[in-house]
Scaffold this active site. Structure first.
Site, short mmCIF file in Angstrom:
data_model
loop_
_atom_site.label_atom_id
_atom_site.label_comp_id
_atom_site.label_asym_id
_atom_site.label_seq_id
_atom_site.Cartn_x
_atom_site.Cartn_y
_atom_site.Cartn_z
N CYS A 1 0.81 -1.23 0.00
CA CYS A 1 0.00 0.00 0.00
C CYS A 1 0.84 1.27 0.00
O CYS A 1 0.33 2.35 -0.30
CB CYS A 1 -0.94 0.01 1.20
SG CYS A 1 -1.98 -1.42 1.28
N HIS B 1 -3.36 7.12 3.19
CA HIS B 1 -3.79 5.83 2.65
C HIS B 1 -5.19 5.53 3.19
O HIS B 1 -5.47 5.74 4.36
CB HIS B 1 -2.80 4.74 3.08
CG HIS B 1 -3.22 3.36 2.71
ND1 HIS B 1 -3.68 3.04 1.45
CD2 HIS B 1 -3.26 2.21 3.44
CE1 HIS B 1 -3.98 1.76 1.42
NE2 HIS B 1 -3.74 1.23 2.60
N ASN C 1 -10.15 -0.07 0.39
CA ASN C 1 -8.69 -0.04 0.31
C ASN C 1 -8.23 -0.55 -1.06
O ASN C 1 -8.37 -1.73 -1.37
CB ASN C 1 -8.14 -0.92 1.44
CG ASN C 1 -6.63 -0.91 1.51
OD1 ASN C 1 -5.95 -0.47 0.59
ND2 ASN C 1 -6.10 -1.42 2.61
O1 UT7 Z 1 -3.74 -1.34 3.71
C1 UT7 Z 1 -2.85 -2.11 4.41
C2 UT7 Z 1 -3.03 -2.09 5.80
N1 UT7 Z 1 -4.28 -2.67 6.24
C3 UT7 Z 1 -4.92 -2.04 7.18
O2 UT7 Z 1 -4.57 -0.94 7.51
C4 UT7 Z 1 -6.03 -2.76 7.93
C5 UT7 Z 1 -5.83 -2.58 9.42
N2 UT7 Z 1 -6.79 -3.21 10.25
C6 UT7 Z 1 -8.09 -2.82 10.33
O3 UT7 Z 1 -8.51 -1.93 9.63
C7 UT7 Z 1 -8.97 -3.49 11.35
O4 UT7 Z 1 -8.17 -4.24 12.23
C8 UT7 Z 1 -10.05 -4.41 10.72
C9 UT7 Z 1 -11.10 -3.55 10.02
C10 UT7 Z 1 -9.44 -5.38 9.75
C11 UT7 Z 1 -10.76 -5.20 11.80
O5 UT7 Z 1 -11.32 -4.32 12.77
P1 UT7 Z 1 -11.08 -4.57 14.33
O6 UT7 Z 1 -11.83 -3.57 15.05
O7 UT7 Z 1 -9.59 -4.60 14.53
O8 UT7 Z 1 -11.74 -5.97 14.53
P2 UT7 Z 1 -11.08 -7.32 15.05
O9 UT7 Z 1 -10.21 -7.91 14.01
O10 UT7 Z 1 -10.50 -7.07 16.40
O11 UT7 Z 1 -12.37 -8.22 15.20
C12 UT7 Z 1 -13.40 -7.91 16.12
C13 UT7 Z 1 -14.55 -8.86 15.91
C14 UT7 Z 1 -14.11 -10.32 15.86
O12 UT7 Z 1 -15.08 -11.08 16.51
P3 UT7 Z 1 -14.84 -11.62 18.02
O13 UT7 Z 1 -13.59 -12.46 17.94
O14 UT7 Z 1 -14.66 -10.38 18.85
O15 UT7 Z 1 -16.06 -12.38 18.32
C15 UT7 Z 1 -14.14 -10.64 14.40
O16 UT7 Z 1 -14.37 -12.01 14.13
O17 UT7 Z 1 -15.19 -8.59 14.66
C16 UT7 Z 1 -15.31 -9.81 13.92
N3 UT7 Z 1 -15.29 -9.50 12.50
C17 UT7 Z 1 -16.41 -9.22 11.81
N4 UT7 Z 1 -17.69 -9.17 12.17
C18 UT7 Z 1 -18.59 -8.84 11.22
C19 UT7 Z 1 -14.22 -9.42 11.69
N5 UT7 Z 1 -14.62 -9.09 10.44
C20 UT7 Z 1 -15.97 -8.96 10.49
C21 UT7 Z 1 -16.95 -8.63 9.53
N6 UT7 Z 1 -18.24 -8.59 9.95
N7 UT7 Z 1 -16.67 -8.37 8.25
#
Ligand code: UT7
Length: 328
Positions: free
Chosen positions: A115, A255, A285
């Site tokens: 990215c 980004h 993204n």
């Molecule tokens: O461009 C290159 C760099 N990439 C990035 O910058 C991405 C960086 N990361 C992020 O933007 C975020 O970490 C995400 C958007 C990917 C995830 O958000 P988060 O607030 O960090 O969520 P998490 O991974 O901590 O997950 C929280 C919960 C989990 O459930 P449990 O374990 O708490 O029950 C996930 O399974 O959200 C769940 N989850 C979803 N739920 C509904 C993960 N994806 C989804 C989804 N819909 N699509």
């Protein structure tokens, strides 16, 4: 005042027509519109058709940039392409784009910086011009993220989209141009965001296909924390190197991965959100294409014009990150 060596003479972009909404995603994986909007800020993204190549998108953006700069393809000395999704593994997508454009005198190569790719190719273009090796560099960031994401993995699939941005970089003649570049990487954190299968270490075979390791894998939370830390630090550094204060930034173009990352970066860089360009809600993204697409839109919308101080900042797999201070 710092005298720039090179300038962004023009920009161009290409976004595929097909829109994939959050509601569409609720029909494909276990997710909700509310989760996607609250956790990422994304409402929809663009998806290239199976017959639209990474080269096609790059050529469309490049042709627009060349025309706007009044530069012929034959005048390009160097063609740099950033992509995480090359059409084929060998040769480079840059060579395919060169052939399509007829940029016959150019050296052409791909740069792999995920990215952060656009900021990397801007810095390389600057160095190439500074060294006297050439005068005109075409930089193209083109990505078909939907071809490498796991459509069954809700934690990554809803984040990405496709598109391309391009710029013509020329030797600066006045005080407009690139004032500071800070590009960095930390390979110790490479496993946080990767496609482990299908390369030379683990050549593509049935086992790769079965465990889906040729597709994107990300430890989202860790990437998030590192993104905010690195982009904030790089932003402050580039602002200082350019001889600006945070107040003198007219527009921050970060980004576009997640609105929460964008807001935190702006806060730490001390740039208010009114001065931050955001289109993550429309495109998601698009990896290295996010920054040049946003730059092109901001110019077109008149949010910035000749003399504006623009801070570009990005972050991605590698991990890689960087910031560029630019007077457009
Ligand atoms: O461009 C290159 C760099 N990439 C990035 O910058 C991405 C960086 N990361 C992020 O933007 C975020 O970490 C995400 C958007 C990917 C995830 O958000 P988060 O607030 O960090 O969520 P998490 O991974 O901590 O997950 C929280 C919960 C989990 O459930 P449990 O374990 O708490 O029950 C996930 O399974 O959200 C769940 N989850 C979803 N739920 C509904 C993960 N994806 C989804 C989804 N819909 N699509």
């Amino acid at each position: 005042m710092t005298r720039p060596i090179s300038e962004v003479a023009s920009t161009g972009r290409f976004l595929p027509d097909r829109v994939l909404t959050n509601e569409d995603w609720t029909r494909m994986v276990d997710t909700t519109e509310q989760w996607i909007v609250e956790r990422t800020g994304i409402h929809e993204r663009r998806v290239a058709s199976s017959c639209t190549s990474v080269c096609d998108m790059g050529v469309a953006a490049a042709e627009q940039a060349l025309e706007r700069a009044g530069v012929g393809a034959g005048d390009v000395d160097l063609l740099l392409v950033s992509t995480a999704t090359p059409d084929r593994l060998l040769p480079s997508t840059a060579c395919d784009i060169q052939a399509r454009l007829g940029a016959n005198k150019a050296a052409a190569m791909d740069i792999s910086a995920a990215c952060t790719g656009y900021l990397y190719i801007l810095a390389l273009a600057e160095g190439y011009i500074a060294s006297g090796m050439g005068e005109v560099v075409l930089v193209v960031s083109t990505e078909k993220m939907t071809s490498i994401m796991d459509w069954e993995d809700r934690s990554t699939a809803v984040l990405f989209g496709d598109g391309a941005g391009a710029s013509v970089i020329r030797r600066a003649t006045g005080d407009r141009g690139i004032l500071a570049n800070d590009i960095r990487s930390d390979g110790k954190l490479a496993d946080l965001l990767q496609r482990p299968g299908g390369g030379a270490l683990r050549p593509f075979d049935d086992s790769v296909l079965a465990d889906r390791s040729h597709l994107l894998l990300m430890e989202g939370r860790e990437v998030f924390k590192n993104a905010v830390r690195a982009m904030s630090r790089s932003s402050r550094l580039a602002i200082r190197q350019a001889g600006w204060t945070a107040d003198e930034v007219d527009l921050l173009i970060p980004h576009q991965a997640n609105i929460r990352i964008i807001e935190a970066t702006a806060r730490y860089a001390r740039v208010p959100m009114e001065k931050v360009y955001v289109n993550v809600h429309r495109y998601g993204n698009i990896s290295s294409a996010t920054v040049p697409v946003a730059l092109d839109e901001a110019l077109e919308q008149g949010r910035i014009g000749p003399g504006s101080n623009v801070l570009l900042v990005a972050f991605g797999a590698g991990l890689t990150w960087g910031a560029t201070a630019l007077r457009v």
